[in-house]
Design an enzyme around this catalytic site. Structure first.
Site, PDB file in Angstrom:
ATOM      1  N   GLY A  13       0.815  -1.207   0.000  1.00 49.01           N
ATOM      2  CA  GLY A  13       0.000   0.000   0.000  1.00 49.01           C
ATOM      3  C   GLY A  13       0.849   1.257   0.000  1.00 49.01           C
ATOM      4  O   GLY A  13       1.948   1.285   0.552  1.00 49.01           O
ATOM      5  N   ARG A  75       0.966  -5.453  -5.119  1.00 49.67           N
ATOM      6  CA  ARG A  75       1.105  -6.377  -3.989  1.00 49.67           C
ATOM      7  C   ARG A  75       1.625  -7.745  -4.429  1.00 49.67           C
ATOM      8  O   ARG A  75       1.427  -8.747  -3.749  1.00 49.67           O
ATOM      9  CB  ARG A  75      -0.242  -6.525  -3.273  1.00 49.67           C
ATOM     10  CG  ARG A  75      -0.705  -5.220  -2.621  1.00 49.67           C
ATOM     11  CD  ARG A  75      -1.915  -5.435  -1.744  1.00 49.67           C
ATOM     12  NE  ARG A  75      -2.395  -4.206  -1.131  1.00 49.67           N
ATOM     13  CZ  ARG A  75      -1.899  -3.656  -0.014  1.00 49.67           C
ATOM     14  NH1 ARG A  75      -0.899  -4.249   0.610  1.00 49.67           N
ATOM     15  NH2 ARG A  75      -2.393  -2.537   0.472  1.00 49.67           N
ATOM     16  N   THR A 116       6.617  -6.451   2.040  1.00 49.81           N
ATOM     17  CA  THR A 116       7.720  -5.980   1.195  1.00 49.81           C
ATOM     18  C   THR A 116       9.071  -6.377   1.764  1.00 49.81           C
ATOM     19  O   THR A 116       9.949  -6.882   1.051  1.00 49.81           O
ATOM     20  CB  THR A 116       7.662  -4.456   1.043  1.00 49.81           C
ATOM     21  OG1 THR A 116       6.416  -4.089   0.442  1.00 49.81           O
ATOM     22  CG2 THR A 116       8.805  -3.941   0.183  1.00 49.81           C
ATOM     23  N   THR A 136       4.932   2.178   6.444  1.00 47.19           N
ATOM     24  CA  THR A 136       3.577   1.691   6.695  1.00 47.19           C
ATOM     25  C   THR A 136       2.869   2.607   7.667  1.00 47.19           C
ATOM     26  O   THR A 136       3.458   3.033   8.662  1.00 47.19           O
ATOM     27  CB  THR A 136       3.557   0.256   7.255  1.00 47.19           C
ATOM     28  OG1 THR A 136       2.236  -0.078   7.664  1.00 47.19           O
ATOM     29  CG2 THR A 136       4.481   0.098   8.432  1.00 47.19           C
ATOM     30  N   ASP A 138       0.559   1.602   9.472  1.00 44.21           N
ATOM     31  CA  ASP A 138       0.187   0.756  10.615  1.00 44.21           C
ATOM     32  C   ASP A 138       1.261   0.733  11.702  1.00 44.21           C
ATOM     33  O   ASP A 138       0.986   0.303  12.825  1.00 44.21           O
ATOM     34  CB  ASP A 138      -0.067  -0.678  10.145  1.00 44.21           C
ATOM     35  CG  ASP A 138      -1.344  -0.808   9.339  1.00 44.21           C
ATOM     36  OD1 ASP A 138      -2.229   0.057   9.501  1.00 44.21           O
ATOM     37  OD2 ASP A 138      -1.464  -1.756   8.545  1.00 44.21           O
ATOM     38  N   ARG A 173     -25.785  11.074  19.146  1.00 44.73           N
ATOM     39  CA  ARG A 173     -25.566   9.717  18.648  1.00 44.73           C
ATOM     40  C   ARG A 173     -24.284   9.098  19.204  1.00 44.73           C
ATOM     41  O   ARG A 173     -23.393   9.790  19.688  1.00 44.73           O
ATOM     42  CB  ARG A 173     -25.451   9.716  17.122  1.00 44.73           C
ATOM     43  CG  ARG A 173     -26.734   9.970  16.362  1.00 44.73           C
ATOM     44  CD  ARG A 173     -26.433  10.090  14.889  1.00 44.73           C
ATOM     45  NE  ARG A 173     -27.660  10.250  14.101  1.00 44.73           N
ATOM     46  CZ  ARG A 173     -27.678  10.652  12.836  1.00 44.73           C
ATOM     47  NH1 ARG A 173     -26.541  10.946  12.214  1.00 44.73           N
ATOM     48  NH2 ARG A 173     -28.821  10.758  12.203  1.00 44.73           N
ATOM     49  N   HIS A 182      -5.388  -3.821  10.191  1.00 46.15           N
ATOM     50  CA  HIS A 182      -5.928  -5.183  10.130  1.00 46.15           C
ATOM     51  C   HIS A 182      -5.446  -6.053  11.287  1.00 46.15           C
ATOM     52  O   HIS A 182      -6.221  -6.764  11.915  1.00 46.15           O
ATOM     53  CB  HIS A 182      -5.529  -5.859   8.810  1.00 46.15           C
ATOM     54  CG  HIS A 182      -6.464  -5.545   7.687  1.00 46.15           C
ATOM     55  ND1 HIS A 182      -7.783  -5.921   7.697  1.00 46.15           N
ATOM     56  CD2 HIS A 182      -6.274  -4.885   6.518  1.00 46.15           C
ATOM     57  CE1 HIS A 182      -8.364  -5.505   6.591  1.00 46.15           C
ATOM     58  NE2 HIS A 182      -7.470  -4.869   5.856  1.00 46.15           N
ATOM     59  N   TYR A 282      -9.236   5.000   2.804  1.00 46.00           N
ATOM     60  CA  TYR A 282      -7.981   5.384   2.156  1.00 46.00           C
ATOM     61  C   TYR A 282      -7.566   6.826   2.410  1.00 46.00           C
ATOM     62  O   TYR A 282      -6.434   7.205   2.089  1.00 46.00           O
ATOM     63  CB  TYR A 282      -8.089   5.131   0.644  1.00 46.00           C
ATOM     64  CG  TYR A 282      -8.195   3.667   0.299  1.00 46.00           C
ATOM     65  CD1 TYR A 282      -7.141   2.795   0.565  1.00 46.00           C
ATOM     66  CD2 TYR A 282      -9.352   3.148  -0.268  1.00 46.00           C
ATOM     67  CE1 TYR A 282      -7.236   1.447   0.276  1.00 46.00           C
ATOM     68  CE2 TYR A 282      -9.462   1.792  -0.566  1.00 46.00           C
ATOM     69  CZ  TYR A 282      -8.400   0.947  -0.296  1.00 46.00           C
ATOM     70  OH  TYR A 282      -8.505  -0.388  -0.586  1.00 46.00           O
TER      71      TYR A 282
END
Length: 358
Positions: A13, A75, A116, A136, A138, A173, A182, A282
């Site tokens: 990504g 990927r 990678t 990354t 993440d 709300r 993930h 994204y």
């Protein structure tokens, strides 16, 4: 050996800071060591197919502040279920060897995340001179304190949560904001704390929807008319935590909604409170890098040129305690950096009364 010609690819990504790292590597490599650089398009796919170009004419002056990657990405994983190319009859590794030879490459720099750098490690084992750079949002690469792209993604995600807060407050709300991540929750944890979320759900901490419901209901009883839940896309519940890896994968494939939507639906069923979901998606890894990531990517790119000149191959250029260090790719390959239970930031969040659903 003297490194004269270097191939560069980006894989996986995209993330803010890739172009800044590419620029730093090429400019420093040329100015300090007289190196030449060959761009490889679309990740390992381009490396296999020899989809290359000379990088001399790139606009390096403006490249650092641009998002995405000027090299393109994919990927493709050369070592995962390798098959012969129907046109050339070559296996992926054979195609890579041909690309190295045709372009007279002395080394290869791979910019990417876990997948990678795992592939980069395998290429090093095959005899290629390889260096990995940690990219990354993440922040899940072991061996480095941070990866470029992470801080920009935190800011984007936190700003997204803050924007949604006004709607939550106006309509009384519960709002579930789904954040990328993930397998690990670093982004969710940092963005959730930065935006003052009431609940943060992470892949590392299985949640009990009933405990979250009780927490939200108590907030309402205490006079809080709305609540914000920062939910990692990989968050898991108690039942999922008991599944085997194969069972979990099958269960996720069968899901007809993302985790954020599931949490909202279940929470509304438990509490009767109007609950909505917003998926940032994204947006978190798109756009231009913030100054912090430009600076970090620049440091990493320049260090990569030094690694190449020193022949320090098979390494990841990493950040440790504010200093650039080298970490063996073998120590990075196939490993994910999870949030430990005793993490200081996690404990700080608990001290503030943030609910993690456990």
């Amino acid at each position: 050996m003297k490194v004269s010609t270097v191939g560069i690819l980006t894989s996986g990504g995209d993330a803010p800071g890739l172009n800044a790292a590419i620029r730093a590597l090429c400019v420093a490599g040329k100015k300090k060591y007289g190196m030449k650089f060959i761009g490889i398009r679309n990740g390992y796919r381009g490396l296999i197919d020899n989809d290359t170009f000379k990088m001399d004419n790139l606009d390096f002056e403006n490249l650092a502040k641009e998002g995405g990657t000027c090299l393109g990405t994919s990927r493709v994983k050369p070592f995962k279920n390798p098959v012969k190319d129907p046109k050339t009859g070559l296996l992926p590794v054979e195609g890579i060897k041909k690309t190295f030879k045709k372009n007279k490459l002395d080394a290869l720099v791979c910019l990417g995340g876990n997948g990678t750098n795992t592939t980069a490690s395998l290429l090093y084992d095959e005899g290629f001179n390889v260096i990995g750079l940690p990219k990354t949002i993440d922040n899940d690469i072991v061996g480095t304190d941070e990866s470029f792209g992470f801080q920009t993604a935190i800011q984007v995600a936190a700003e997204g949560i803050e924007a949604i807060r006004t709607t939550a407050k106006s309509h009384h709300r519960v709002m579930v904001v789904e954040i990328m991540g993930h397998k690990v929750g670093w982004l969710g944890l940092y963005a959730g704390i930065a935006a003052n979320a009431d609940v943060i759900l992470l892949p590392e901490i299985p949640y009990d929807i009933k405990k979250i419901a009780k927490f939200i209901q108590q907030r309402k009883a205490d006079g809080h008319e709305y609540s914000i839940i920062a939910c990692s896309e990989g968050a898991i519940n108690l039942a999922e935590a008991k599944l085997s890896k194969k069972e979990f994968k099958k269960a996720r494939e069968a899901m007809t909604e993302s985790v954020g939507y599931r949490v909202a639906r279940e929470l509304e069923e438990e509490t009767g409170l109007e609950t909505r979901t917003s998926v940032l998606g994204y947006l978190q890894r798109g756009g231009n890098p913030k100054p912090y990531d430009i600076v970090l990517a620049t440091r990493v790119g320049v260090a990569a040129a030094d690694f190449l000149a020193a022949g320090d191959f098979g390494k990841l250029v990493a950040l440790k305690g504010g200093e650039i260090v080298s970490v063996p790719l073998s120590a990075v390959a196939g490993v994910v950096k999870l949030i430990p239970a005793d993490n200081g930031l996690l404990q700080s969040a608990r001290a503030l009364g943030i609910c993690f659903g456990d």
